[in-house]
Design an enzyme around this catalytic site. Structure first.
Site, PDB file in Angstrom:
ATOM      1  N   TRP A 153       0.863  -1.171   0.000  1.00 39.87           N
ATOM      2  CA  TRP A 153       0.000   0.000   0.000  1.00 39.87           C
ATOM      3  C   TRP A 153       0.906   1.230   0.000  1.00 39.87           C
ATOM      4  O   TRP A 153       1.850   1.304   0.805  1.00 39.87           O
ATOM      5  CB  TRP A 153      -0.890  -0.019   1.245  1.00 39.87           C
ATOM      6  CG  TRP A 153      -2.041   0.922   1.134  1.00 39.87           C
ATOM      7  CD1 TRP A 153      -2.015   2.259   1.402  1.00 39.87           C
ATOM      8  CD2 TRP A 153      -3.364   0.599   0.708  1.00 39.87           C
ATOM      9  NE1 TRP A 153      -3.252   2.791   1.177  1.00 39.87           N
ATOM     10  CE2 TRP A 153      -4.103   1.802   0.749  1.00 39.87           C
ATOM     11  CE3 TRP A 153      -3.993  -0.560   0.301  1.00 39.87           C
ATOM     12  CZ2 TRP A 153      -5.445   1.863   0.400  1.00 39.87           C
ATOM     13  CZ3 TRP A 153      -5.323  -0.501  -0.042  1.00 39.87           C
ATOM     14  CH2 TRP A 153      -6.034   0.694  -0.002  1.00 39.87           C
TER      15      TRP A 153
ATOM     16  N   HIS B 132      -0.716  -4.777   6.096  1.00 43.05           N
ATOM     17  CA  HIS B 132      -1.649  -4.558   4.989  1.00 43.05           C
ATOM     18  C   HIS B 132      -0.931  -4.852   3.672  1.00 43.05           C
ATOM     19  O   HIS B 132      -0.757  -3.981   2.821  1.00 43.05           O
ATOM     20  CB  HIS B 132      -2.148  -3.107   5.034  1.00 43.05           C
ATOM     21  CG  HIS B 132      -3.438  -2.897   4.352  1.00 43.05           C
ATOM     22  ND1 HIS B 132      -3.540  -2.324   3.122  1.00 43.05           N
ATOM     23  CD2 HIS B 132      -4.698  -3.204   4.729  1.00 43.05           C
ATOM     24  CE1 HIS B 132      -4.798  -2.267   2.766  1.00 43.05           C
ATOM     25  NE2 HIS B 132      -5.529  -2.795   3.723  1.00 43.05           N
TER      26      HIS B 132
ATOM     27  N   HIS C 105      -4.449 -10.857   2.908  1.00 44.00           N
ATOM     28  CA  HIS C 105      -4.620 -10.600   4.336  1.00 44.00           C
ATOM     29  C   HIS C 105      -6.090 -10.357   4.659  1.00 44.00           C
ATOM     30  O   HIS C 105      -6.906 -10.188   3.763  1.00 44.00           O
ATOM     31  CB  HIS C 105      -3.778  -9.393   4.769  1.00 44.00           C
ATOM     32  CG  HIS C 105      -4.206  -8.117   4.120  1.00 44.00           C
ATOM     33  ND1 HIS C 105      -3.841  -7.769   2.840  1.00 44.00           N
ATOM     34  CD2 HIS C 105      -4.996  -7.114   4.571  1.00 44.00           C
ATOM     35  CE1 HIS C 105      -4.380  -6.602   2.528  1.00 44.00           C
ATOM     36  NE2 HIS C 105      -5.088  -6.179   3.568  1.00 44.00           N
TER      37      HIS C 105
ATOM     38  N   ASP D 132      -8.874  -7.961   6.855  1.00 46.81           N
ATOM     39  CA  ASP D 132      -9.060  -6.689   7.541  1.00 46.81           C
ATOM     40  C   ASP D 132      -9.963  -6.961   8.732  1.00 46.81           C
ATOM     41  O   ASP D 132     -11.185  -7.015   8.610  1.00 46.81           O
ATOM     42  CB  ASP D 132      -9.696  -5.635   6.624  1.00 46.81           C
ATOM     43  CG  ASP D 132      -8.686  -4.865   5.811  1.00 46.81           C
ATOM     44  OD1 ASP D 132      -7.482  -5.101   5.970  1.00 46.81           O
ATOM     45  OD2 ASP D 132      -9.105  -4.014   4.994  1.00 46.81           O
TER      46      ASP D 132
ATOM     47  N   HIS E 162      -9.125  -2.774  12.275  1.00 45.20           N
ATOM     48  CA  HIS E 162      -8.430  -2.007  11.238  1.00 45.20           C
ATOM     49  C   HIS E 162      -9.176  -0.702  10.935  1.00 45.20           C
ATOM     50  O   HIS E 162      -8.555   0.314  10.657  1.00 45.20           O
ATOM     51  CB  HIS E 162      -8.295  -2.863   9.980  1.00 45.20           C
ATOM     52  CG  HIS E 162      -7.598  -2.207   8.840  1.00 45.20           C
ATOM     53  ND1 HIS E 162      -6.328  -1.684   8.934  1.00 45.20           N
ATOM     54  CD2 HIS E 162      -7.985  -2.008   7.558  1.00 45.20           C
ATOM     55  CE1 HIS E 162      -5.968  -1.187   7.763  1.00 45.20           C
ATOM     56  NE2 HIS E 162      -6.961  -1.358   6.918  1.00 45.20           N
TER      57      HIS E 162
ATOM     58  N   HIS F  10     -16.133  -1.207   3.967  1.00 41.33           N
ATOM     59  CA  HIS F  10     -15.688  -1.897   5.180  1.00 41.33           C
ATOM     60  C   HIS F  10     -16.788  -1.856   6.248  1.00 41.33           C
ATOM     61  O   HIS F  10     -17.136  -2.875   6.836  1.00 41.33           O
ATOM     62  CB  HIS F  10     -14.430  -1.237   5.755  1.00 41.33           C
ATOM     63  CG  HIS F  10     -13.156  -1.572   5.055  1.00 41.33           C
ATOM     64  ND1 HIS F  10     -12.789  -0.998   3.858  1.00 41.33           N
ATOM     65  CD2 HIS F  10     -12.148  -2.410   5.401  1.00 41.33           C
ATOM     66  CE1 HIS F  10     -11.603  -1.472   3.509  1.00 41.33           C
ATOM     67  NE2 HIS F  10     -11.187  -2.337   4.420  1.00 41.33           N
TER      68      HIS F  10
END
Length: 184
Positions: A25, A55, A59, A61, A65, A166
């Site tokens: 990222w 991250h 993976h 989240d 997070h 999210h």
């Protein structure tokens, strides 16, 4: 994960291998590995050291997070991430919304892997990705989905600060798996 469409209990590793070339990222710590203490120094073993952001690569989240009071990885039941899954391909759709997702038969599954048209080259961070909308998350809950996996590094636009995807998934009881290796 094992794929429901294939022979029962056929396990498929969907994780991207970590390497010095894996994309990270922007702004995060890239992956590196080094032998911190060789066997010659310790007398018995080589001791490695990994430095990276969490991250990176394939993976999850965990809710922590994006929510200060959310579950951390150690609080989540590992069984959420293990078991039969269905892989769908949404092609070049820009959003993972109700309209797009309702085109697929999601009956009887709890884990959904979504392949996009993004090439998911593990050495290149994408510039733009499809993302989950609030009505997409609500639709997935209605279908009984408990885990969504995508072959991109987020379920929100890369420049999002509110992380609506999210939060919508969380509010609908759906866990997040990111950046799985492109499956055929």
């Amino acid at each position: 994960m094992f794929n429901q469409n294939q022979q029962e209990n056929q396990w498929i590793d969907i994780s991207q291998p970590l390497s010095k070339d894996i994309a990270h990222w922007p702004g995060d710590t890239p992956f590196s590995y080094e032998v911190a203490y060789p066997k010659e120094e310790t007398g018995s073993v080589n001791i490695g050291q990994i430095t990276t952001s969490t991250h990176i690569g394939t993976h999850i989240d965990a809710p922590f997070h994006f929510k200060n009071d959310g579950q951390r990885v150690l609080d989540i039941d590992l069984n959420i991430y293990i078991g039969a899954s269905r892989l769908i391909d949404i092609g070049d759709a820009k959003e993972m919304n109700r309209e797009v997702l309702s085109q697929f038969n999601l009956d009887g599954i709890a884990r959904l892997l979504i392949r996009t048209s993004i090439k998911n080259n593990p050495t290149v961070f994408p510039k733009d990705i499809p993302y989950v909308t609030r009505d997409g998350a609500e639709f997935l809950k209605e279908q009984g989905i408990k885990l969504i996996g995508v072959n991109v590094p987020s379920v929100d636009p890369l420049d999002s600060k509110d992380l609506e995807g999210h939060h919508a998934l969380y509010e609908n009881g759906i866990y997040i798996l990111l950046n799985f290796r492109r499956l055929k």
